[in-house]
Design a protein around this motif. Structure first.
Motif, PDB file in Angstrom:
ATOM      1  N   VAL A 226      39.345  52.976  43.216  1.00 12.02           N
ATOM      2  CA  VAL A 226      39.065  51.713  43.891  1.00 12.02           C
ATOM      3  C   VAL A 226      37.620  51.344  43.575  1.00 12.02           C
ATOM      4  CG1 VAL A 226      38.890  50.526  46.099  1.00 12.02           C
ATOM      5  CG2 VAL A 226      40.710  52.217  45.723  1.00 12.02           C
ATOM      6  N   HIS A 227      37.411  50.158  43.033  1.00 10.15           N
ATOM      7  CA  HIS A 227      36.097  49.708  42.587  1.00 10.15           C
ATOM      8  C   HIS A 227      35.531  48.721  43.615  1.00 10.15           C
ATOM      9  CE1 HIS A 227      36.884  51.174  38.378  1.00 10.15           C
ATOM     10  NE2 HIS A 227      38.120  51.025  38.822  1.00 10.15           N
ATOM     11  N   ASP A 228      34.388  49.057  44.204  1.00  5.96           N
ATOM     12  CA  ASP A 228      33.825  48.138  45.195  1.00  5.96           C
ATOM     13  C   ASP A 228      33.187  46.947  44.497  1.00  5.96           C
ATOM     14  OD1 ASP A 228      30.829  48.513  44.862  1.00  5.96           O
ATOM     15  OD2 ASP A 228      31.396  50.575  45.311  1.00  5.96           O
ATOM     16  N   ARG A 229      33.058  45.851  45.235  1.00  2.93           N
ATOM     17  CA  ARG A 229      32.575  44.602  44.656  1.00  2.93           C
ATOM     18  C   ARG A 229      31.176  44.742  44.076  1.00  2.93           C
ATOM     19  NH1 ARG A 229      35.873  43.180  48.787  1.00  2.93           N
ATOM     20  NH2 ARG A 229      37.304  41.404  48.463  1.00  2.93           N
ATOM     21  N   SER A 230      30.319  45.510  44.744  1.00  2.41           N
ATOM     22  CA  SER A 230      28.945  45.648  44.272  1.00  2.41           C
ATOM     23  C   SER A 230      28.908  46.285  42.895  1.00  2.41           C
ATOM     24  CB  SER A 230      28.130  46.489  45.265  1.00  2.41           C
ATOM     25  OG  SER A 230      26.808  46.665  44.793  1.00  2.41           O
ATOM     26  N   ARG A 231      29.690  47.324  42.681  1.00  4.31           N
ATOM     27  CA  ARG A 231      29.708  47.995  41.379  1.00  4.31           C
ATOM     28  C   ARG A 231      30.297  47.083  40.313  1.00  4.31           C
ATOM     29  NH1 ARG A 231      32.628  53.779  40.317  1.00  4.31           N
ATOM     30  NH2 ARG A 231      34.504  52.501  40.217  1.00  4.31           N
ATOM     31  N   LEU A 232      31.350  46.360  40.653  1.00  6.58           N
ATOM     32  CA  LEU A 232      31.949  45.438  39.690  1.00  6.58           C
ATOM     33  C   LEU A 232      30.990  44.314  39.332  1.00  6.58           C
ATOM     34  CD1 LEU A 232      35.581  45.181  41.100  1.00  6.58           C
ATOM     35  CD2 LEU A 232      34.887  46.253  38.950  1.00  6.58           C
ATOM     36  N   ARG A 233      30.279  43.817  40.330  1.00  6.19           N
ATOM     37  CA  ARG A 233      29.330  42.735  40.064  1.00  6.19           C
ATOM     38  C   ARG A 233      28.230  43.219  39.117  1.00  6.19           C
ATOM     39  NH1 ARG A 233      24.037  42.151  40.369  1.00  6.19           N
ATOM     40  NH2 ARG A 233      24.034  43.205  42.392  1.00  6.19           N
ATOM     41  N   LYS A 234      27.683  44.412  39.340  1.00  4.24           N
ATOM     42  CA  LYS A 234      26.605  44.921  38.493  1.00  4.24           C
ATOM     43  C   LYS A 234      27.077  45.186  37.068  1.00  4.24           C
ATOM     44  CE  LYS A 234      24.104  47.074  42.329  1.00  4.24           C
ATOM     45  NZ  LYS A 234      23.718  48.366  42.981  1.00  4.24           N
ATOM     46  N   ARG A 235      28.313  45.634  36.919  1.00  2.31           N
ATOM     47  CA  ARG A 235      28.817  45.971  35.582  1.00  2.31           C
ATOM     48  C   ARG A 235      29.295  44.745  34.808  1.00  2.31           C
ATOM     49  NH1 ARG A 235      30.400  49.851  32.272  1.00  2.31           N
ATOM     50  NH2 ARG A 235      32.287  49.570  31.003  1.00  2.31           N
ATOM     51  N   VAL A 236      30.009  43.867  35.479  1.00  6.78           N
ATOM     52  CA  VAL A 236      30.651  42.750  34.786  1.00  6.78           C
ATOM     53  C   VAL A 236      29.795  41.494  34.791  1.00  6.78           C
ATOM     54  CG1 VAL A 236      32.741  41.352  34.647  1.00  6.78           C
ATOM     55  CG2 VAL A 236      32.890  43.722  35.426  1.00  6.78           C
ATOM     56  N   PHE A 237      29.017  41.290  35.853  1.00  7.99           N
ATOM     57  CA  PHE A 237      28.245  40.051  36.013  1.00  7.99           C
ATOM     58  C   PHE A 237      26.773  40.384  36.274  1.00  7.99           C
ATOM     59  CE2 PHE A 237      32.512  39.693  37.855  1.00  7.99           C
ATOM     60  CZ  PHE A 237      33.067  38.710  37.039  1.00  7.99           C
ATOM     61  N   PRO A 238      26.096  41.059  35.336  1.00  7.27           N
ATOM     62  CA  PRO A 238      24.724  41.504  35.592  1.00  7.27           C
ATOM     63  C   PRO A 238      23.713  40.377  35.711  1.00  7.27           C
ATOM     64  CG  PRO A 238      25.306  41.849  33.293  1.00  7.27           C
ATOM     65  CD  PRO A 238      26.564  41.429  33.986  1.00  7.27           C
ATOM     66  N   ASP A 239      24.107  39.158  35.315  1.00  6.71           N
ATOM     67  CA  ASP A 239      23.178  38.039  35.346  1.00  6.71           C
ATOM     68  C   ASP A 239      23.260  37.233  36.643  1.00  6.71           C
ATOM     69  OD1 ASP A 239      25.747  37.365  34.571  1.00  6.71           O
ATOM     70  OD2 ASP A 239      25.116  35.601  33.426  1.00  6.71           O
ATOM     71  N   THR A 240      23.994  37.740  37.639  1.00 10.85           N
ATOM     72  CA  THR A 240      24.047  37.046  38.925  1.00 10.85           C
ATOM     73  C   THR A 240      24.032  38.067  40.056  1.00 10.85           C
ATOM     74  OG1 THR A 240      25.315  35.508  40.310  1.00 10.85           O
ATOM     75  CG2 THR A 240      26.572  37.009  38.920  1.00 10.85           C
TER      76      THR A 240
END
Length: 215
Positions: A166-180
């Motif tokens: 299970v991937h938390d939103r914070s980790r997904l945001r840092k990996r996939v959307f590092p510019d926001t």
């Protein structure tokens, strides 16, 4: 093709050259724009300068590779010393050509990278379908292929590469959307993927995050 070159005259010349060869060319005049285009659009080849305003070429390639972008990259630069070439290739570039260059050699190197891209398809199991890592497409069980944006692909690839977690939103945001810094962007792209591939492709684990579902 994505062309990242801060000298406008050189960028216009190269864009005309590649367009005449049949490529569709996105042009970025600085590293930040190049990173945005590299993350948000699908390309077969990236040609970029080393010395760019905002984000230099080495950092740009490093950031793209860090989030799973596998597009073939040619660095085109005046920095031709051996340590410069080694740094460029070690950052994730596939080829390195020093300015000034011969046009025929540049076009031949780009064609070679394009052939390697077409020949290098890798498939990752995705429920009853597959994820084409080279073409960045979802291959459905009935043979249909669904094109994904770069960010859609990177999000789906992250989940599919570790389907039991299970991937938390914070980790997904840092990996996939590092510019926001807005974690809501994860929810937005989950919605896009569900709209393209079905509600079950990503499973919501309430209070925890997202998990790979079934295609």
């Amino acid at each position: 093709m994505l062309l990242v070159e801060d000298d406008r005259e050189t960028a216009d010349m190269l864009a005309d050259l590649f367009t005449a060869e049949g490529y569709r060319v996105d042009v970025a005049l600085d590293g930040h724009r190049g990173l945005h285009l590299g993350l948000s659009r699908r390309h077969q080849v990236v040609v970029l300068d080393r010395m760019l305003p905002g984000i230099d070429g080495v950092d740009l390639v490093t950031r793209l590779r860090r989030v799973g972008v596998t597009t073939r990259v040619l660095m085109l630069t005046a920095l031709g010393e051996l340590p410069d070439r080694v740094l460029g290739l070690d950052s994730g570039a596939d080829d390195y050509l020093v300015k000034p260059f011969e046009v025929d050699e540049l076009l031949a190197r780009v064609r070679a990278l394009h052939r390697r891209d077409l020949a290098g398809a890798e498939l990752l199991p995705l429920g009853s379908g597959q994820l084409d890592l080279r073409r960045r497409e979802a291959c459905l069980a009935d043979g249909a292929r669904v094109q994904l944006s770069m960010r859609e692909f990177t999000l789906l690839h992250t989940l599919a590469a570790d389907p039991k977690s299970v991937h938390d939103r914070s980790r997904l945001r840092k990996r996939v959307f590092p510019d926001t810094s807005a974690e809501s962007i994860v929810d937005t792209y989950v919605h896009y993927l569900r709209r393209k591939l079905g509600r079950d492709v990503i499973r919501t684990v309430h209070g925890l995050g997202y998990q790979m579902g079934t295609l």
